[in-house]
Design a protein around this motif. Structure first.
Motif, mmCIF file in Angstrom:
data_model
loop_
_atom_site.group_PDB
_atom_site.id
_atom_site.type_symbol
_atom_site.label_atom_id
_atom_site.label_comp_id
_atom_site.label_asym_id
_atom_site.label_seq_id
_atom_site.Cartn_x
_atom_site.Cartn_y
_atom_site.Cartn_z
ATOM 1 N N ARG A 56 -3.275 40.164 -25.957
ATOM 2 C CA ARG A 56 -4.292 40.863 -25.007
ATOM 3 C C ARG A 56 -4.169 42.300 -25.300
ATOM 4 O O ARG A 56 -5.343 42.823 -24.794
ATOM 5 N N PRO B 58 -9.263 40.156 -22.956
ATOM 6 C CA PRO B 58 -9.010 39.047 -22.074
ATOM 7 C C PRO B 58 -9.091 37.646 -22.507
ATOM 8 O O PRO B 58 -8.291 36.976 -21.950
ATOM 9 N N ASP B 59 -9.778 37.098 -23.550
ATOM 10 C CA ASP B 59 -9.619 35.752 -24.017
ATOM 11 C C ASP B 59 -8.589 35.661 -24.908
ATOM 12 O O ASP B 59 -8.663 34.590 -25.418
#
Length: 488
Positions: free
Chosen positions: A52, A45-46
């Motif tokens: 991703r 997610p980051d």
């Protein structure tokens, strides 16, 4: 390479009704995909948007086409960009269509990205593909450079849509189109003599007609020693014969169904009555029969590959064939081949378009679909299309308008060219004009209709049926096929 279409349509394990409802359910609930046991895509997610889904492996099933050959030879840039690995399976199209149908019917979701032939895959199984608009509109995902509007509009509709819902189910990926390929060296050598003998300038132009093409072919049959015959055709009892014949059908004002341009561009499940009984269709068949009577006799044994090989071997002076043979023509006969839009008939010029898009399965889980979007985005991006055009193992032709404006690409339209398919670019652009493009019907039952057409045209060429009888027989068979409706 042009698309290799099958002699007969795939036979799904389940009925289309069960398959399509099952696929639609899988897309909305993920139930079938969950049963398959394939893991969803990894998700970080980051990470940056392109990263991703790093660590995921995607499966791409494709026909063995030029763009896929080029991409398969150089996947490293995509993996470096995304951290995603791609396994590519290439098959002849009939086998591909069967594999995809079975995958949708079972709900296994084995293939994330699908080479979705408009006629044998997209039209029969449209609900089993994801609507790509939702990925393009998702701010968390990379968007297409230039958006959907950068794709050539006819390509986006013919290769990417089905019906009038507005959904985009595939991104245009390849675009083989039939053009007039001719021995420019021989036309230049004999131009004055042919003009004197025939009473017109034989050099291909926008004013050239099919009657003139016939006359030029007859002249070469006895007027030049360099070739054995003036013309050759892909007239084997095969999908290739339908493609070759259709150019003449359309040029004489005939069509397979009413409103044929709309049906070819957007598709329908109910095309109505077949029009092959019309005077225009019969006139097109009569001319085709007359043209093949003076063509290289080997034509009736050739599909597009056989025809391309005969042309490169110096056996014939000209032929209608897919424009992407320009690359192999240049390798075999550098500087000797010219390209033009196909001649005009009484109604118009028409060149068969054979393009296909790549799509995302609606059977796979949501994160896996988003990872697949990254591949579609990259594989059809202007930078990738430019690389494919110059690839030594590929050579696919761009489907994006912007690529044709790149200075390197513009320069490649003239010899010497490091992108030989671009030597046919002007002929292809002319063929893509709305008034010239030839679009076969995009209907779910096209595979069977295709077989009916080339079977009857083959009977005509063998002398077993008159042109009128062949057209009536094909129309009768097509009407029975379409009367059964969309599902079986």
């Amino acid at each position: 390479m042009p698309p290799l279409l099958p002699a007969r349509p795939p036979t799904p394990v389940l009925s289309r009704r069960a398959l399509l409802w099952g696929a639609a359910a899988a897309g909305s609930s993920g139930l079938l995909a969950a049963c398959a046991g394939r893991p969803d895509a990894l998700f970080v997610p980051d990470a940056a948007p392109w990263k991703r889904y790093s660590g995921t492996t995607l499966n791409f099933i494709s026909e063995n086409t030029a763009p896929t050959a080029a991409i398969a030879a150089d996947l490293k840039p995509f993996t470096e960009l995304t951290g995603i690995r791609v396994k590519i399976v290439t098959l002849e199209l009939s086998a591909l269509a069967q594999k995809v149908a079975l995958d949708f019917a079972s709900g296994n979701g084995e293939y994330d990205v699908v080479y979705a032939d408009p006629y044998l895959v997209l039209a029969p199984y449209a609900p089993a593909f994801a609507d790509l608009r939702r990925f393009q509109e998702d701010s968390a995902l990379p968007r297409l450079t230039g958006g959907f509007g950068d794709f050539i509009p006819t390509h986006l509709d013919a290769a990417g849509r089905f019906g009038d819902s507005g959904k985009v189910l595939a991104l245009p990926y390849d675009c083989p189109t039939m053009v007039w390929q001719y021995r420019a060296d021989l036309f230049a050598k004999y131009r004055e003599r042919m003009a004197d003998d025939l009473g017109f300038d034989p050099m291909p132009s926008d004013d050239s007609t099919w009657e003139q093409y016939h006359a030029i072919a007859e002249w070469f049959n006895s007027g030049a020693n360099e070739v054995r015959y003036g013309t050759g055709h892909q007239a084997k009892q095969h999908d290739a014969l339908m493609c070759d014949f259709s150019n003449l059908l359309w040029s004489h004002g005939g069509d397979y169904f009413a409103d044929g341009t709309r049906i070819g561009r957007f598709g329908t499940t109910d095309p109505g009555k077949c029009l092959l009984r019309s005077e225009q269709a019969i006139a097109g068949a009569e001319f085709y029969d007359r043209l093949l009577s003076i063509a290289d006799p080997g034509s009736r044994t050739w599909d597009w590959d056989g025809l391309g090989a005969a042309f490169r071997a110096g056996r014939i002076a000209m032929c209608p064939n897919w424009h992407e043979y320009a690359a192999s023509n240049e390798a075999a006969m550098p500087g000797k081949v010219g390209y033009a839009r196909l001649p005009k008939g009484p109604a118009r010029s028409a060149g068969m378009y054979g393009g296909t898009g790549i799509a995302i399965s609606n059977v796979i889980p949501a994160r896996r679909q988003r990872a697949a979007w990254l591949f579609l985005n990259w594989a059809t991006a202007p930078k990738s299309q430019l690389a494919n055009l110059a690839s030594k193992v590929g050579g696919g032709t761009p489907t994006r308008t912007s690529v044709y404006g790149i200075p390197r690409v513009v320069a490649a339209e003239h010899r010497p060219s490091k992108m030989p398919n671009m030597l046919s670019a002007q002929a292809v652009r002319d063929a893509w004009k709305t008034q010239n493009i030839g679009l076969r019907p995009k209907i779910p039952m096209w595979g069977e209709c295709d077989t009916a057409i080339y079977t009857q045209v083959s009977r005509m060429l063998a002398g077993d049926a008159s042109p009128a009888a062949a057209m009536r027989a094909a129309a009768d068979r097509i009407d029975r096929i379409t009367a059964r409706g969309w599902v079986s």
